[in-house]
Design a protein around this motif. Sequence first.
Motif, PDB file in Angstrom:
ATOM      1  N   ASP A 123       0.723  -1.153   0.021  1.00  0.00           N
ATOM      2  CA  ASP A 123       0.083  -0.110   0.097  1.00  0.00           C
ATOM      3  C   ASP A 123       0.785   1.273   0.157  1.00  0.00           C
ATOM      4  OD1 ASP A 123      -2.589  -1.261   0.286  1.00  0.00           O
ATOM      5  OD2 ASP A 123      -1.844  -1.751   2.137  1.00  0.00           O
ATOM      6  N   ASN A 124       0.265   2.343  -0.677  1.00  0.00           N
ATOM      7  CA  ASN A 124       0.845   3.689  -0.135  1.00  0.00           C
ATOM      8  C   ASN A 124       1.411   3.947   1.199  1.00  0.00           C
ATOM      9  OD1 ASN A 124       0.849   4.069  -2.993  1.00  0.00           O
ATOM     10  ND2 ASN A 124      -1.231   5.260  -2.662  1.00  0.00           N
ATOM     11  N   TYR A 125       2.387   3.988   1.591  1.00  0.00           N
ATOM     12  CA  TYR A 125       3.039   4.440   2.826  1.00  0.00           C
ATOM     13  C   TYR A 125       3.411   5.789   3.257  1.00  0.00           C
ATOM     14  CZ  TYR A 125       5.959   3.831   6.955  1.00  0.00           C
ATOM     15  OH  TYR A 125       6.523   4.129   8.075  1.00  0.00           O
ATOM     16  N   THR A 126       3.169   6.358   4.272  1.00  0.00           N
ATOM     17  CA  THR A 126       3.190   7.672   4.621  1.00  0.00           C
ATOM     18  C   THR A 126       3.950   7.576   6.037  1.00  0.00           C
ATOM     19  OG1 THR A 126       1.817   8.675   3.156  1.00  0.00           O
ATOM     20  CG2 THR A 126       2.735  10.085   5.099  1.00  0.00           C
ATOM     21  N   PHE A 127       5.049   8.525   6.034  1.00  0.00           N
ATOM     22  CA  PHE A 127       5.529   8.519   7.760  1.00  0.00           C
ATOM     23  C   PHE A 127       5.658   9.876   7.681  1.00  0.00           C
ATOM     24  CE2 PHE A 127       8.966   9.296  10.359  1.00  0.00           C
ATOM     25  CZ  PHE A 127       8.618   8.841  11.783  1.00  0.00           C
ATOM     26  N   GLY A 128       5.113  10.503   8.959  1.00  0.00           N
ATOM     27  CA  GLY A 128       5.314  12.000   9.383  1.00  0.00           C
ATOM     28  C   GLY A 128       5.677  12.094  10.512  1.00  0.00           C
ATOM     29  N   ALA A 129       6.527  13.151  10.841  1.00  0.00           N
ATOM     30  CA  ALA A 129       7.050  13.424  12.061  1.00  0.00           C
ATOM     31  C   ALA A 129       7.481  14.842  12.367  1.00  0.00           C
ATOM     32  CB  ALA A 129       8.337  12.684  12.763  1.00  0.00           C
ATOM     33  N   ALA A 130       6.931  15.525  13.319  1.00  0.00           N
ATOM     34  CA  ALA A 130       7.385  17.002  13.606  1.00  0.00           C
ATOM     35  C   ALA A 130       7.174  17.273  14.904  1.00  0.00           C
ATOM     36  CB  ALA A 130       5.995  17.789  12.803  1.00  0.00           C
ATOM     37  N   ILE A 131       7.889  18.284  15.494  1.00  0.00           N
ATOM     38  CA  ILE A 131       7.955  18.841  16.710  1.00  0.00           C
ATOM     39  C   ILE A 131       7.351  20.229  16.558  1.00  0.00           C
ATOM     40  CG2 ILE A 131       9.277  19.629  18.672  1.00  0.00           C
ATOM     41  CD1 ILE A 131      11.147  17.159  18.277  1.00  0.00           C
ATOM     42  N   VAL A 132       6.378  20.660  17.277  1.00  0.00           N
ATOM     43  CA  VAL A 132       5.660  21.826  17.226  1.00  0.00           C
ATOM     44  C   VAL A 132       5.986  22.743  18.531  1.00  0.00           C
ATOM     45  CG1 VAL A 132       3.419  23.111  16.746  1.00  0.00           C
ATOM     46  CG2 VAL A 132       3.947  20.780  15.458  1.00  0.00           C
ATOM     47  N   TYR A 133       6.192  23.823  18.252  1.00  0.00           N
ATOM     48  CA  TYR A 133       6.284  24.776  19.296  1.00  0.00           C
ATOM     49  C   TYR A 133       4.759  25.400  20.109  1.00  0.00           C
ATOM     50  CZ  TYR A 133       7.387  29.087  21.964  1.00  0.00           C
ATOM     51  OH  TYR A 133       7.488  30.319  22.863  1.00  0.00           O
ATOM     52  N   LEU A 134       4.782  24.976  21.195  1.00  0.00           N
ATOM     53  CA  LEU A 134       3.526  25.469  22.007  1.00  0.00           C
ATOM     54  C   LEU A 134       3.513  26.844  22.482  1.00  0.00           C
ATOM     55  CD1 LEU A 134       2.574  21.885  23.705  1.00  0.00           C
ATOM     56  CD2 LEU A 134       1.807  22.832  21.409  1.00  0.00           C
ATOM     57  N   GLY A 135       4.465  27.019  23.261  1.00  0.00           N
ATOM     58  CA  GLY A 135       4.488  28.347  23.961  1.00  0.00           C
ATOM     59  C   GLY A 135       5.449  28.505  25.161  1.00  0.00           C
ATOM     60  N   GLN A 136       5.485  29.499  25.925  1.00  0.00           N
ATOM     61  CA  GLN A 136       6.556  29.781  26.977  1.00  0.00           C
ATOM     62  C   GLN A 136       6.106  30.323  28.108  1.00  0.00           C
ATOM     63  OE1 GLN A 136       9.755  32.036  25.554  1.00  0.00           O
ATOM     64  NE2 GLN A 136      10.794  32.534  27.805  1.00  0.00           N
ATOM     65  N   LYS A 137       6.329  29.943  29.177  1.00  0.00           N
ATOM     66  CA  LYS A 137       5.786  30.271  30.448  1.00  0.00           C
ATOM     67  C   LYS A 137       7.047  30.681  31.277  1.00  0.00           C
ATOM     68  CE  LYS A 137       3.149  29.107  34.586  1.00  0.00           C
ATOM     69  NZ  LYS A 137       4.492  29.322  35.575  1.00  0.00           N
ATOM     70  N   GLY A 138       7.432  31.805  31.548  1.00  0.00           N
ATOM     71  CA  GLY A 138       8.572  32.186  32.001  1.00  0.00           C
ATOM     72  C   GLY A 138       9.818  31.656  31.532  1.00  0.00           C
ATOM     73  N   ASN A 139      10.482  30.697  32.316  1.00  0.00           N
ATOM     74  CA  ASN A 139      11.950  29.992  31.836  1.00  0.00           C
ATOM     75  C   ASN A 139      11.535  28.703  31.219  1.00  0.00           C
ATOM     76  OD1 ASN A 139      11.010  29.480  34.604  1.00  0.00           O
ATOM     77  ND2 ASN A 139      12.635  27.914  34.512  1.00  0.00           N
ATOM     78  N   ILE A 140      10.152  28.285  31.157  1.00  0.00           N
ATOM     79  CA  ILE A 140       9.485  26.915  30.638  1.00  0.00           C
ATOM     80  C   ILE A 140       9.091  26.994  29.202  1.00  0.00           C
ATOM     81  CG2 ILE A 140       8.171  24.949  30.981  1.00  0.00           C
ATOM     82  CD1 ILE A 140       7.792  25.665  33.860  1.00  0.00           C
ATOM     83  N   VAL A 141       9.969  26.450  28.423  1.00  0.00           N
ATOM     84  CA  VAL A 141       9.332  26.332  27.160  1.00  0.00           C
ATOM     85  C   VAL A 141       8.885  24.943  26.539  1.00  0.00           C
ATOM     86  CG1 VAL A 141      10.305  26.587  24.498  1.00  0.00           C
ATOM     87  CG2 VAL A 141      11.184  28.059  26.336  1.00  0.00           C
ATOM     88  N   SER A 142       7.785  24.967  26.009  1.00  0.00           N
ATOM     89  CA  SER A 142       7.341  23.543  25.662  1.00  0.00           C
ATOM     90  C   SER A 142       6.990  23.453  24.405  1.00  0.00           C
ATOM     91  CB  SER A 142       5.670  23.560  26.553  1.00  0.00           C
ATOM     92  OG  SER A 142       5.773  23.849  27.733  1.00  0.00           O
ATOM     93  N   PHE A 143       7.127  22.205  23.870  1.00  0.00           N
ATOM     94  CA  PHE A 143       6.795  21.656  22.532  1.00  0.00           C
ATOM     95  C   PHE A 143       6.127  20.569  22.536  1.00  0.00           C
ATOM     96  CE2 PHE A 143      10.910  23.852  22.552  1.00  0.00           C
ATOM     97  CZ  PHE A 143      11.004  24.656  21.383  1.00  0.00           C
ATOM     98  N   LYS A 144       5.408  20.192  21.339  1.00  0.00           N
ATOM     99  CA  LYS A 144       4.715  18.788  21.159  1.00  0.00           C
ATOM    100  C   LYS A 144       5.222  17.908  20.254  1.00  0.00           C
ATOM    101  CE  LYS A 144       0.053  16.767  20.648  1.00  0.00           C
ATOM    102  NZ  LYS A 144      -1.487  17.247  20.677  1.00  0.00           N
ATOM    103  N   GLY A 145       5.699  16.773  20.435  1.00  0.00           N
ATOM    104  CA  GLY A 145       6.259  15.683  19.218  1.00  0.00           C
ATOM    105  C   GLY A 145       5.083  14.977  18.858  1.00  0.00           C
ATOM    106  N   ILE A 146       5.078  14.829  17.621  1.00  0.00           N
ATOM    107  CA  ILE A 146       4.099  14.127  16.665  1.00  0.00           C
ATOM    108  C   ILE A 146       4.541  13.055  15.803  1.00  0.00           C
ATOM    109  CG2 ILE A 146       1.806  14.114  15.507  1.00  0.00           C
ATOM    110  CD1 ILE A 146       1.480  17.121  16.135  1.00  0.00           C
ATOM    111  N   SER A 147       4.266  12.047  15.820  1.00  0.00           N
ATOM    112  CA  SER A 147       4.876  11.238  14.414  1.00  0.00           C
ATOM    113  C   SER A 147       3.565   9.974  14.304  1.00  0.00           C
ATOM    114  CB  SER A 147       6.043  10.220  14.916  1.00  0.00           C
ATOM    115  OG  SER A 147       5.757   9.301  16.183  1.00  0.00           O
ATOM    116  N   ARG A 148       3.833   9.583  12.936  1.00  0.00           N
ATOM    117  CA  ARG A 148       2.575   8.859  12.488  1.00  0.00           C
ATOM    118  C   ARG A 148       2.872   8.188  11.284  1.00  0.00           C
ATOM    119  NH1 ARG A 148      -1.996   9.772   8.890  1.00  0.00           N
ATOM    120  NH2 ARG A 148      -3.503   8.115   9.321  1.00  0.00           N
TER     121      ARG A 148
END
Length: 272
Positions: A123-148
């Motif tokens: 079958d047609n096969y797709t692999f995707g992966a990304a890290i997305v910047y969510l935001g910053q709270k003071g000294n804490i920076v948050s990202f979300k990683g997604i793969s499929r």
Amino acid sequence: MKEINENMKKFILIMSIVIASIGYTDTYNKNIESDVPHLDVNYEVIFDKVKNVKTSEGIAYNEYRIMLPVTKIKWMNDILVKELSNAIFDGEKNVSNKEKLKEMISNEFNELNNENYENESADNYTFGAAIVYLGQKGNIVSFKGISRNATLAARDYGNVNYINIDINKKKKLKLKDIIINYKENDSRISRLLKENYDQGLEYEEKSRYTGNVPERFYFSDEGLTFEFATLELTDTFSDAGSVLTIPWKKINPLLYPEYRENEVSIFDRWWD
């Protein structure tokens, strides 16, 4: 947050199926007064290839689509590359050098396309992966990683991870880094999560919460939020799984002071 550049706009079109199918957790960019400068984040498509392969039923294709956030802080970029490599290779390969990661992805893609499909259906096969910047709270920076991984015949559900980085400590935070005496307080966290879960149960519905405290967490508007695996807490079959939140007033006493929520703060959605 800096306006999304053209590369990201292009990649969003490519990754729309990946991200939309997994679902996106609504988090907030909680900017509060701090000596830490606001992070400047751009995106780089580090791999984007499609190749046709011959099969017993005709032509199919394999495609890899991978995106990485890039900041002006080298050590943070190294952490993000490492997290992306873990997501792509299921923790089996661990590199913090972007060029090395590109080489590894290219080798993986070439190996996939060098397989002989002519005597079998594919079958047609797709692999995707990304890290997305969510935001910053003071000294804490948050990202979300997604793969499929996905095919037309069968949909393989993706993985989600959260990356919370303390700029002052130059490290990715784990629960033991933010919870006071984590080994002793782990059971208290579990009880608070169970309370949250049980409040949402219908009459006479049995609790499915087993006491698990996942490392997938982020700092949300309401409190410390945990994301559970698909089907762990519900029969609803979704990529993003289920989330439970411990309100700030309950979690604050268990957090080290630098990770507690201030009473006065300004909340802006991360995409503003």
